[in-house]
Design an enzyme around this catalytic site. Structure first.
Site, short mmCIF file in Angstrom:
data_model
loop_
_atom_site.label_atom_id
_atom_site.label_comp_id
_atom_site.label_asym_id
_atom_site.label_seq_id
_atom_site.Cartn_x
_atom_site.Cartn_y
_atom_site.Cartn_z
N LYS A 86 -6.33 -16.42 18.50
CA LYS A 86 -6.01 -16.35 17.06
C LYS A 86 -7.11 -15.57 16.35
CE LYS A 86 -3.38 -17.56 13.55
NZ LYS A 86 -3.58 -16.23 12.93
N LYS A 110 -14.75 -20.96 15.32
CA LYS A 110 -14.13 -21.39 14.08
C LYS A 110 -12.90 -22.25 14.34
CE LYS A 110 -13.94 -18.26 10.91
NZ LYS A 110 -13.54 -17.08 10.10
N LYS A 122 -9.91 -11.00 17.85
CA LYS A 122 -10.11 -10.18 16.66
C LYS A 122 -9.82 -8.73 17.04
CE LYS A 122 -11.59 -11.24 12.40
NZ LYS A 122 -11.38 -12.50 11.69
N THR A 210 -8.49 -19.05 1.99
CA THR A 210 -9.87 -18.79 2.42
C THR A 210 -10.84 -18.96 1.26
OG1 THR A 210 -9.02 -17.22 4.06
CG2 THR A 210 -11.39 -17.20 3.63
N ASN A 241 -9.67 -10.53 -1.68
CA ASN A 241 -8.92 -11.78 -1.71
C ASN A 241 -9.84 -13.01 -1.66
OD1 ASN A 241 -6.27 -13.06 -1.69
ND2 ASN A 241 -6.83 -13.73 0.36
N SER A 370 -3.31 -20.67 8.37
CA SER A 370 -2.56 -19.87 9.34
C SER A 370 -1.87 -20.78 10.35
CB SER A 370 -3.49 -18.90 10.07
OG SER A 370 -3.83 -17.80 9.26
#
Length: 437
Positions: A86, A110, A122, A210, A241, A370
């Site tokens: 992820k 994380k 990533k 976030t 954001n 998510s």
């Protein structure tokens, strides 16, 4: 497909280079510090010190004028001991294999710290999206998705938005990926990405999650340390954001945003900068904080030295370093970005008594929601905004308390405590399952 159109995909499985620098070096040092404290099983340390897969793709895309350009895309899959990979996809000039490796490792810690059934990945494309039209970005994104092929999937590797990508990018990826499946399968592959528009299977509240998580971590720390937010001055690096929503919620609690830095300018206003005023100014001025009415423009190298109570770095990695950490006057740094503080800079800050809420905790609101979106799609459900925010606050609050308790119990900083908890969970999975064969 002609030879001219063929994508070149290279998948390698190798350890990090011994001479890797920058963020890879930082994340490995952070990992090894925690691993030493808990006497991590040396075999598991070896596994977690390297990535599982590093995917580099060179692919063509047609521009509006008919020319074909070749782009380089990356996807690094670090570890999947706890579940599918992820992590986000970013479009930025700084995207390369080392950056993707470091960010993928951070995602593993994380997701583990958050207690999610995910591993870490990533990637992205080495590109400045401002140089391309919306139609060109769509073609680039769709071709990159097609080239990735089965390297992503709803039960294998689930991308999400990151720097310079958003809901629209995820919608293009989802549509392209689903179009490669048979009609009967398409509806079961919608959760190949998260962070989609609400009308395309996205989750209400994902846009602010976030930033809200950053604010929530600050609020929880403030409550535990007799540090009321009302009247406190803070600065934000990056007003995208994450930075915007963190500032939005901080303002609701009476905190005063006195400085903001983006890629174009650094501004300061002692009386405070209105969050919505700045947001509107940016939208009307080609995405820049420059020339905000009433604010002074300062040298970018003086930004972190501003007189304030706390700092929210919400841009890129390696921003607070040994070169500027000594100038920091804030008491708290809440890491909205991934890896904004390097190892040497952190040593200086900790010696000064500055508290750092680490990235793998502070900005985990995005990956937590998510997961909610992934579940929503997987189960054919529809979650309401109030429900999402309540679940996020409960989950992130529990994680914050776990890290705070571990830091006090072991007499370590919050980052080391967070790493310890994350690594121990992965270690437990390996110990219980063993290593094949």
């Amino acid at each position: 497909m002609t030879s001219l159109e063929k994508d070149t995909t290279v998948v390698v499985n190798r350890p990090a280079k011994s001479n890797a620098t920058g963020m890879v070096e930082n994340v490995l040092e952070q990992f090894n510090t925690a691993a030493d404290i808990i006497n991590l099983n040396p075999n598991i340390r070896r596994i977690l010190s390297v990535t599982n897969n590093e995917i580099i793709i060179h692919f063509p895309a047609k521009m509006d004028n008919g020319d074909v350009q070749i782009f380089t895309g990356y996807r690094v899959q670090h570890n999947n001991a706890l579940g599918p990979y992820k992590g986000g996809l970013r479009y930025h000039d700084t995207v390369d294999i080392d950056a993707a490796k470091a960010l993928a490792m951070w995602m593993t810690w994380k997701t583990s710290l958050a207690g999610l059934p995910y591993g870490g990945a990533k990637g992205g494309i080495q590109i400045n999206p401002k140089n391309y039209s919306q139609a060109e970005l769509e073609r680039i994104t769709r071709r990159f998705t097609y080239a990735l092929g089965e390297n992503i999937g709803p039960e294998h590797d689930i991308p999400a938005p990151d720097v310079n990508t958003g809901a629209q990018t995820m919608a293009w990826i989802a549509d392209t990926y689903m179009s490669t499946k048979s009609p009967s399968e398409r509806s079961t592959h919608q959760h190949v990405v998260t962070g989609k528009p609400v009308g395309s299977g996205g989750l209400e509240g994902r846009d602010r999650a976030t930033g809200y998580g950053v604010y929530l971590c600050i609020k929880l720390w403030a409550e535990k340390n007799n540090f009321p937010l009302k009247g406190k001055k803070y600065i934000v690096q990056g007003f995208g954001n994450v930075g915007y929503w963190a500032a939005y919620f901080m303002e609701q609690d009476g905190a005063l945003m006195v400085g903001v830095q983006d890629a174009f300018a650094s501004i300061y206003k002692e009386e405070g900068i209105g969050v919505k005023d700045l947001f509107n100014h940016i939208n009307a001025n080609e995405g820049s904080v420059q020339n905000f009415p009433g604010a002074s423009e300062i040298n970018k190298n003086e930004f972190f030295a501003l007189d304030c109570d706390l700092i929210i770095p919400a841009a890129l990695g390696n921003q607070i370093t040994e070169e500027n950490a000594g100038d920091v006057k804030a008491k708290l740094i809440a890491e909205g970005a991934n890896g904004p503080t390097n190892v040497e800079g952190e040593k200086i800050l900790l010696k000064k008594g500055v508290t750092i809420i680490p990235d793998i905790l502070c900005n985990s609101g995005g990956v937590i929601t998510s997961y909610f979106e992934w579940l929503q799609n997987r189960n054919g459900e529809l979650w309401q905004l109030d429900e999402v925010m309540e679940k996020l606050e409960k989950k992130l609050g529990a994680n914050f308390n776990d890290v705070d308790d571990a830091a006090k119990e072991r007499n370590v900083d919050m980052r080391t405590a967070a790493y310890i908890l994350a690594i121990e969970r992965i270690e437990k999975a390996y110990v219980q399952r063993g290593i094949f064969p």
